[in-house]
Design an enzyme around this catalytic site. Structure first.
Site, short mmCIF file in Angstrom:
data_model
loop_
_atom_site.label_atom_id
_atom_site.label_comp_id
_atom_site.label_asym_id
_atom_site.label_seq_id
_atom_site.Cartn_x
_atom_site.Cartn_y
_atom_site.Cartn_z
N CYS A 67 0.18 9.91 -3.99
CA CYS A 67 -0.67 8.87 -4.56
C CYS A 67 -1.14 9.29 -5.94
O CYS A 67 -1.44 8.45 -6.78
CB CYS A 67 -1.86 8.62 -3.66
SG CYS A 67 -2.69 10.12 -3.20
N GLU B 129 3.39 0.79 -8.78
CA GLU B 129 3.63 2.09 -8.14
C GLU B 129 5.08 2.14 -7.65
O GLU B 129 5.52 1.24 -6.95
CB GLU B 129 2.67 2.25 -6.96
CG GLU B 129 2.80 3.60 -6.29
CD GLU B 129 1.80 3.79 -5.14
OE1 GLU B 129 1.76 2.95 -4.23
OE2 GLU B 129 1.07 4.80 -5.17
N GLU C 167 -8.14 4.44 0.91
CA GLU C 167 -7.58 5.27 -0.18
C GLU C 167 -6.17 4.75 -0.42
O GLU C 167 -5.29 4.93 0.43
CB GLU C 167 -7.51 6.74 0.24
CG GLU C 167 -8.86 7.40 0.40
CD GLU C 167 -9.59 7.59 -0.91
OE1 GLU C 167 -8.98 7.45 -1.99
OE2 GLU C 167 -10.80 7.87 -0.84
N LYS D 281 -3.79 7.07 14.53
CA LYS D 281 -2.48 6.42 14.44
C LYS D 281 -1.78 6.97 13.20
O LYS D 281 -2.06 6.56 12.08
CB LYS D 281 -2.69 4.91 14.32
CG LYS D 281 -1.49 4.02 14.57
CD LYS D 281 -0.27 4.33 13.81
CE LYS D 281 0.32 3.48 12.77
NZ LYS D 281 1.62 4.03 12.32
P1 NAP Z 1 1.67 2.20 4.26
O1 NAP Z 1 2.96 1.54 4.47
O2 NAP Z 1 0.52 1.41 3.77
O3 NAP Z 1 1.31 2.90 5.66
C1 NAP Z 1 0.17 3.70 5.84
C2 NAP Z 1 -0.21 3.71 7.31
O4 NAP Z 1 -0.61 2.40 7.70
C3 NAP Z 1 0.92 4.09 8.25
O5 NAP Z 1 0.40 4.80 9.34
C4 NAP Z 1 1.44 2.74 8.67
O6 NAP Z 1 2.15 2.78 9.89
C5 NAP Z 1 0.17 1.95 8.80
N1 NAP Z 1 0.33 0.51 8.70
C6 NAP Z 1 1.35 -0.20 8.15
N2 NAP Z 1 1.13 -1.52 8.27
C7 NAP Z 1 -0.06 -1.67 8.91
C8 NAP Z 1 -0.84 -2.78 9.32
N3 NAP Z 1 -0.44 -4.03 9.10
N4 NAP Z 1 -2.01 -2.55 9.95
C9 NAP Z 1 -2.45 -1.31 10.17
N5 NAP Z 1 -1.75 -0.20 9.82
C10 NAP Z 1 -0.57 -0.38 9.18
O7 NAP Z 1 1.82 3.42 3.26
P2 NAP Z 1 2.92 4.58 3.28
O8 NAP Z 1 4.20 4.02 2.81
O9 NAP Z 1 2.88 5.31 4.56
O10 NAP Z 1 2.31 5.57 2.18
C11 NAP Z 1 2.50 5.40 0.83
C12 NAP Z 1 1.29 4.72 0.19
O11 NAP Z 1 0.11 5.44 0.47
C13 NAP Z 1 1.38 4.70 -1.31
O12 NAP Z 1 0.96 3.45 -1.80
C14 NAP Z 1 0.42 5.79 -1.75
O13 NAP Z 1 -0.09 5.67 -3.04
C15 NAP Z 1 -0.63 5.69 -0.72
N6 NAP Z 1 -1.38 6.94 -0.62
C16 NAP Z 1 -2.67 6.96 -1.09
C17 NAP Z 1 -3.41 8.12 -1.06
C18 NAP Z 1 -4.83 8.15 -1.55
O14 NAP Z 1 -5.56 9.02 -1.13
N7 NAP Z 1 -5.24 7.24 -2.42
C19 NAP Z 1 -2.83 9.28 -0.51
C20 NAP Z 1 -1.52 9.23 -0.05
C21 NAP Z 1 -0.81 8.05 -0.09
P3 NAP Z 1 3.77 2.97 9.93
O15 NAP Z 1 4.05 4.29 9.36
O16 NAP Z 1 4.06 2.88 11.38
O17 NAP Z 1 4.34 1.85 9.13
#
Ligand code: NAP
Ligand code: MG
Length: 495
Positions: free
Chosen positions: A284, A385, A250, A175
């Site tokens: 991140c 963040e 992560e 997904k």
């Molecule tokens: P996000 O909003 O948490 O979304 C990540 C993924 O989860 C997307 O595919 C999203 O789908 C899905 N998702 C959202 N709500 C969900 C739920 N209730 N249940 C299951 N899945 C759900 O994060 P983002 O905005 O895409 O990415 C930015 C974040 O990722 C930042 O906080 C960043 O630090 C973190 N990040 C961490 C790393 C690491 O390795 N530590 C690497 C890269 C990014 P949708 O897109 O359809 O909403």
């Protein structure tokens, strides 16, 4: 006419059962629609999980070196398509071509590493405490893995998860983030072309709370590998605990670069600009805080401000552009609201601080590279963040204070120190509470064959990358072979 994309379930490209779709647009030109994608739901997830479960029974029996050979073919195809994939990724999420090429390259490196791991997947042989008995522990696949990924590394992050999952003998339901579904689709096309059998990899597009949550709740999913925000990660962990799934998280970061008075300031300058404004600060591991030792504070701050103001904003596919747009409208709003919060907390906006206007920028989610000076560690802009092109600068009087400030956050992903003093460097390596520490390099720049992950609320203790991710995607089976021809009782017959 924009292109219509589909899910891939059980070896067939299909629409969502509801027939609904969503659009994906270019963040540098929001009036350009790149494609429509299935807006899937629970019923599509159910079918994909069923397909993955069926396929698991044969995929787990394919010899691991053969599964690895498919990964080698994947790497070859990605190499051939590298430029086209990079361009598509820039159009889809905005970062500059130099970086999207790097993102694809990370996928290629991960594919070749996975190919070679198919011939290792080492276990252990250990002497038995009894005579004529052989002990070993071998790695077994776990089952069906749900892979849920963010948009900021739309190729690299899915490959970090999917390739080791497959080499280990698991099957996958993927997904991807709703902002980067085209890159995710290309990855699945490549896996199919390389010879992954039907059902082994399935992709279901759609929203996080619908498709993502349906996977997390599904009783027939064994593993969840998630990268994204800390808030969604916590929710996943909570829900998945009801069915005792294995979960790798992560999550976010609030990474700092420390610059000591003995640092090579020109080198530190290049590092902080790349760390803070690369990928428009949407990594991140982005450098979100700059901690400067007092004797060089004024000098280094003015060097940073001067260069930040000269960075060129624009469409990431144009040559000479340094910084692309934010990924979407919401992300830009978040960035702008944090700048306002910083102002009201008493930080000084010394570069940027506004939505970017100007030639070619009016139809994209652009924000000026922003530097907030005189930030103190209690301010929200020092702790939370932001995920955008905003750098918070903090002054410290000593190395101890620098390390304490760097550690003063709920996150613990990456960290960096610029110093020419080896004693400072080793104290920082020991005392920085983070999964990654760079010495004389910025907070970004992970290599695919090294462990990747963070401490505290950045994750739940697993590591991706290199050899460590294989611990997540395999289950230990302990095997005892008794060739003595009689009953031998451990702890009893040998005491
Ligand atoms: P996000 O909003 O948490 O979304 C990540 C993924 O989860 C997307 O595919 C999203 O789908 C899905 N998702 C959202 N709500 C969900 C739920 N209730 N249940 C299951 N899945 C759900 O994060 P983002 O905005 O895409 O990415 C930015 C974040 O990722 C930042 O906080 C960043 O630090 C973190 N990040 C961490 C790393 C690491 O390795 N530590 C690497 C890269 C990014 P949708 O897109 O359809 O909403
Ligand atoms: Mg988009």
């Amino acid at each position: 006419m924009s292109k219509k994309f589909q899910n891939y379930v059980s070896g067939t490209w299909v629409d969502a059962k509801s027939g609904k779709v969503f659009e994906n647009r270019n963040p540098a030109h929001w009036d350009t629609v790149l494609g429509t994608f299935p807006l899937s739901g629970k019923e599509d997830v159910d079918e994909a999980v069923r397909a993955a479960r069926r396929a698991f029974e044969s995929w787990r029996l394919v010899p691991a070196p053969k599964r690895g050979d498919i990964m080698r073919a994947v790497g070859d195809i990605m190499t051939r398509r590298k430029e086209e994939l990079a361009l598509q990724m820039t159009r889809e999420m905005g970062k500059v071509l130099l970086e999207t090429r790097g993102d694809v390259q990370e996928g290629i490196d991960t594919a070749y590493y996975a190919a070679s791991e198919g011939r290792r997947l080492f276990g252990h042989t250990v002497p038995s405490e009894l005579p004529n008995k052989f002990n070993m522990a071998v790695r077994m696949p776990v089952g069906v893995a749900a892979i849920i990924t963010p948009w900021n590394f739309p190729m690299a992050i899915p490959t970090w998860k999917i390739f080791p999952a497959l080499v280990s003998g698991n099957t996958v339901v993927f997904k991807p983030a709703s902002d980067t579904p085209a890159t995710a689709t290309a990855l699945v096309e490549i896996l199919v072309e390389a010879g992954v059998p039907p059902g082994v990899v399935n992709i279901v597009h759609g929203g996080g709370s619908e498709v993502g949550m349906a996977l997390v709740e599904h009783p027939d999913i064994d593993l969840i590998s998630f990268t994204g925000s800390t808030s969604v990660g916590k929710k996943i962990s909570e829900v998945a605990s009801k069915t005792l799934k294995r979960v790798s998280l992560e999550l976010g970061g609030k990474n700092a670069q420390i610059v000591m008075d003995d640092a090579n300031l020109d080198l530190a300058l290049e590092g902080v600009l790349w760390g803070a404004f690369g990928t428009t600060g949407q990594r991140c591991t982005a450098t979100s805080r700059l901690i400067i030792h007092e004797p060089v504070y004024d000098k280094f701050l003015s060097m940073v401000v001067d260069k930040s103001k000269k960075m060129r904003l624009g469409d990431g596919s144009d040559e000479g552009v340094d910084v692309g747009p934010c990924v979407n409208e919401n992300q830009r709003k978040t960035v702008d609201s944090y700048v306002q919060i910083g102002r009201s907390e008493g930080a000084k906006v010394v570069a940027g601080g506004t939505i970017a206007s100007g030639n070619g920028l009016s139809k994209g989610w652009f924000y000026e590279p922003t530097v907030l000076a005189d930030v103190t560690q209690e301010m929200r802009v020092a702790k939370e963040e932001i995920f955008g092109p905003v750098l918070s600068v903090i002054k410290v009087r000593s190395l101890d204070e620098a390390i304490a400030v760097s550690n003063n956050t709920m996150y613990g992903l990456s960290s960096s120190i610029y110093t020419q003093d080896i004693n400072n460097a080793y104290r920082a390596i020991r005392d920085l509470k983070a999964g990654i520490t760079y010495v004389n390099a910025p907070t970004i720049g992970a290599e695919a064959h090294m462990p990747f992950g963070g401490v505290k609320e950045t994750g739940n203790g697993h590591r991706e990358g290199g050899w460590t991710v294989y611990d997540f995607f395999t289950e230990w089976k302990t095997v005892y072979v008794d060739y003595s021809g009689k009953l031998q009782r451990a702890q009893i017959d040998n005491s």
